[in-house]
Design an enzyme around this catalytic site. Structure first.
Site, PDB file in Angstrom:
ATOM      1  N   SER A 117      47.441  41.366  31.267  1.00  0.00           N
ATOM      2  CA  SER A 117      48.133  40.132  30.868  1.00  0.00           C
ATOM      3  C   SER A 117      47.539  39.652  29.546  1.00  0.00           C
ATOM      4  CB  SER A 117      47.919  39.050  31.929  1.00  0.00           C
ATOM      5  OG  SER A 117      48.368  37.782  31.476  1.00  0.00           O
ATOM      6  N   TYR A 119      42.396  34.415  37.496  1.00  0.00           N
ATOM      7  CA  TYR A 119      43.412  35.342  36.972  1.00  0.00           C
ATOM      8  C   TYR A 119      42.990  35.903  35.619  1.00  0.00           C
ATOM      9  CZ  TYR A 119      48.054  37.115  35.727  1.00  0.00           C
ATOM     10  OH  TYR A 119      49.102  37.929  35.367  1.00  0.00           O
TER      11      TYR A 119
HETATM   12  P1  NAD Z   1      56.144  39.747  41.377  1.00  0.00           P
HETATM   13  O1  NAD Z   1      55.590  38.712  42.282  1.00  0.00           O
HETATM   14  O2  NAD Z   1      57.608  39.829  41.128  1.00  0.00           O
HETATM   15  O3  NAD Z   1      55.662  41.193  41.858  1.00  0.00           O
HETATM   16  C1  NAD Z   1      54.362  41.422  42.277  1.00  0.00           C
HETATM   17  C2  NAD Z   1      54.362  42.675  43.101  1.00  0.00           C
HETATM   18  O4  NAD Z   1      53.017  42.921  43.530  1.00  0.00           O
HETATM   19  C3  NAD Z   1      55.224  42.548  44.363  1.00  0.00           C
HETATM   20  O5  NAD Z   1      55.879  43.787  44.593  1.00  0.00           O
HETATM   21  C4  NAD Z   1      54.190  42.280  45.455  1.00  0.00           C
HETATM   22  O6  NAD Z   1      54.608  42.758  46.717  1.00  0.00           O
HETATM   23  C5  NAD Z   1      53.025  43.101  44.916  1.00  0.00           C
HETATM   24  N1  NAD Z   1      51.764  42.679  45.484  1.00  0.00           N
HETATM   25  C6  NAD Z   1      51.145  41.481  45.385  1.00  0.00           C
HETATM   26  N2  NAD Z   1      50.006  41.487  46.078  1.00  0.00           N
HETATM   27  C7  NAD Z   1      49.905  42.722  46.637  1.00  0.00           C
HETATM   28  C8  NAD Z   1      48.971  43.353  47.473  1.00  0.00           C
HETATM   29  N3  NAD Z   1      47.880  42.706  47.912  1.00  0.00           N
HETATM   30  N4  NAD Z   1      49.190  44.635  47.862  1.00  0.00           N
HETATM   31  C9  NAD Z   1      50.284  45.297  47.443  1.00  0.00           C
HETATM   32  N5  NAD Z   1      51.216  44.755  46.640  1.00  0.00           N
HETATM   33  C10 NAD Z   1      51.032  43.485  46.261  1.00  0.00           C
HETATM   34  O7  NAD Z   1      55.315  39.562  40.027  1.00  0.00           O
HETATM   35  P2  NAD Z   1      55.443  40.208  38.568  1.00  0.00           P
HETATM   36  O8  NAD Z   1      55.547  39.074  37.650  1.00  0.00           O
HETATM   37  O9  NAD Z   1      56.441  41.300  38.524  1.00  0.00           O
HETATM   38  O10 NAD Z   1      53.967  40.796  38.431  1.00  0.00           O
HETATM   39  C11 NAD Z   1      53.681  42.190  38.261  1.00  0.00           C
HETATM   40  C12 NAD Z   1      52.390  42.335  37.479  1.00  0.00           C
HETATM   41  O11 NAD Z   1      52.582  41.790  36.169  1.00  0.00           O
HETATM   42  C13 NAD Z   1      51.199  41.599  38.089  1.00  0.00           C
HETATM   43  O12 NAD Z   1      50.032  42.396  37.960  1.00  0.00           O
HETATM   44  C14 NAD Z   1      51.100  40.363  37.231  1.00  0.00           C
HETATM   45  O13 NAD Z   1      49.792  39.829  37.206  1.00  0.00           O
HETATM   46  C15 NAD Z   1      51.516  40.913  35.882  1.00  0.00           C
HETATM   47  N6  NAD Z   1      51.941  39.888  34.916  1.00  0.00           N
HETATM   48  C16 NAD Z   1      53.030  39.104  35.174  1.00  0.00           C
HETATM   49  C17 NAD Z   1      53.394  38.140  34.232  1.00  0.00           C
HETATM   50  C18 NAD Z   1      54.572  37.225  34.431  1.00  0.00           C
HETATM   51  O14 NAD Z   1      54.754  36.274  33.655  1.00  0.00           O
HETATM   52  N7  NAD Z   1      55.441  37.471  35.413  1.00  0.00           N
HETATM   53  C19 NAD Z   1      52.646  37.978  33.066  1.00  0.00           C
HETATM   54  C20 NAD Z   1      51.540  38.788  32.835  1.00  0.00           C
HETATM   55  C21 NAD Z   1      51.209  39.745  33.783  1.00  0.00           C
END
Ligand code: NAD
Length: 253
Positions: free
Chosen positions: A136, A149
């Protein structure tokens, strides 16, 4: 492109987009998620996609998951460590439980999954092997009220660079992709928690966040997945030990 790709947390948001784009690019894709009904829905909506219920915080289950995948599908060529959660708050309110859960979900899991894949699918160490960790911009710049985070994602970037250099003689590349704000279910829950903390409506938080992004909008999961898919392909064979932003200009290094 071809071979087997594993996307953790591939049932939703960025991970699901990665799964679809990697599949379109010619990979066989296996996704994981914690929630069986979400996993079933994700797989049912995309012919050819397979998946397993798995919690990345559970070391033993991660080891068994990789054993099952390698037995059922063969060696893993591309690993996308995407599963993650948000989490934070004013520093004095952060409990040990929250701190450890964010660190385990967002950082330790990347170590556990990667170690299992390298041990049980050693052929990933080749010029077509790829390890891609979703970090991130928050891990580079820090997010207010997001100490666990930001710490976890900074850790993912450090882990990525160290492993990339360690494994470089084999040809495998190891990179981090750093999204800024991306419209996913996680983004909605982050806005809700800031709205609660600040005592303002969620749309006000959205406006405040958008105003920080030079392009003025959230990125889409597909835009992040496009970078992941590029890094998975042969054209990216010389890119390693990098942490690449997909963030509308939010991050500048
Ligand atoms: P999301 O909530 O849509 O998806 C997260 C996924 O991770 C889901 O499939 C969930 O089931 C899975 N997950 C969470 N905890 C888990 C666990 N303990 N075991 C197995 N699976 C688990 O979120 P997203 O926004 O698509 O996030 C995906 C990645 O991108 C993450 O690592 C997040 O930190 C990163 N990210 C997201 C953003 C944003 O703005 N959405 C920004 C920077 C980084």
């Amino acid at each position: 492109m071809g071979g087997l790709a594993l996307v953790t947390g591939g049932t939703s948001g960025i991970g699901y987009s990665c799964a679809l784009q990697l599949q379109n690019a010619g990979f066989d894709v296996v996704v994981t998620g914690r929630d069986e009904s979400k996993l079933d829905r994700a797989i049912a909506s995309e012919p050819g996609l397979t998946g397993y219920v798995n919690d990345v915080r559970d070391r033993a289950a991660v080891h068994d998951l990789v054993t099952t995948i390698v037995t059922d599908h063969g060696p893993i060529e591309v690993l996308v460590n995407n599963a993650g959660r948000g989490g934070g708050g004013p520093i004095t309110t952060i409990t040990d439980e929250l701190w450890l859960d964010v660190i385990n979900t967002d950082l330790s899991s990347v170590f556990w999954v990667t170690r299992s894949v390298l041990a049980q699918s050693p052929s990933i160490q080749s010029t077509t092997g790829r390890i891609i960790n979703i970090a991130s911009t928050g891990g580079k710049q820090g997010v207010p009220f997001g100490t666990p985070y930001s710490a976890a994602k900074a850790g993912v970037i450090g882990f990525t660079k160290a492993l990339a250099k360690e494994l470089a003689p084999s040809g495998v590349t190891v990179n981090a992709v750093c999204p800024g704000y991306v419209e996913t279910p996680m983004a909605v829950s982050i806005r809700e928690s800031y709205a609660e903390m600040q005592g303002v409506p969620e749309h006000q938080v959205l406006k405040e966040f958008e105003s920080k992004i030079p392009l003025g909008r959230y990125s889409t999961p597909d835009e992040v997945a496009a970078m992941v898919t590029y890094l998975a392909g042969p054209s990216a064979a010389s890119i390693t030990a990098q942490a690449i932003n997909v963030c509308g200009g939010l991050g500048i290094y």
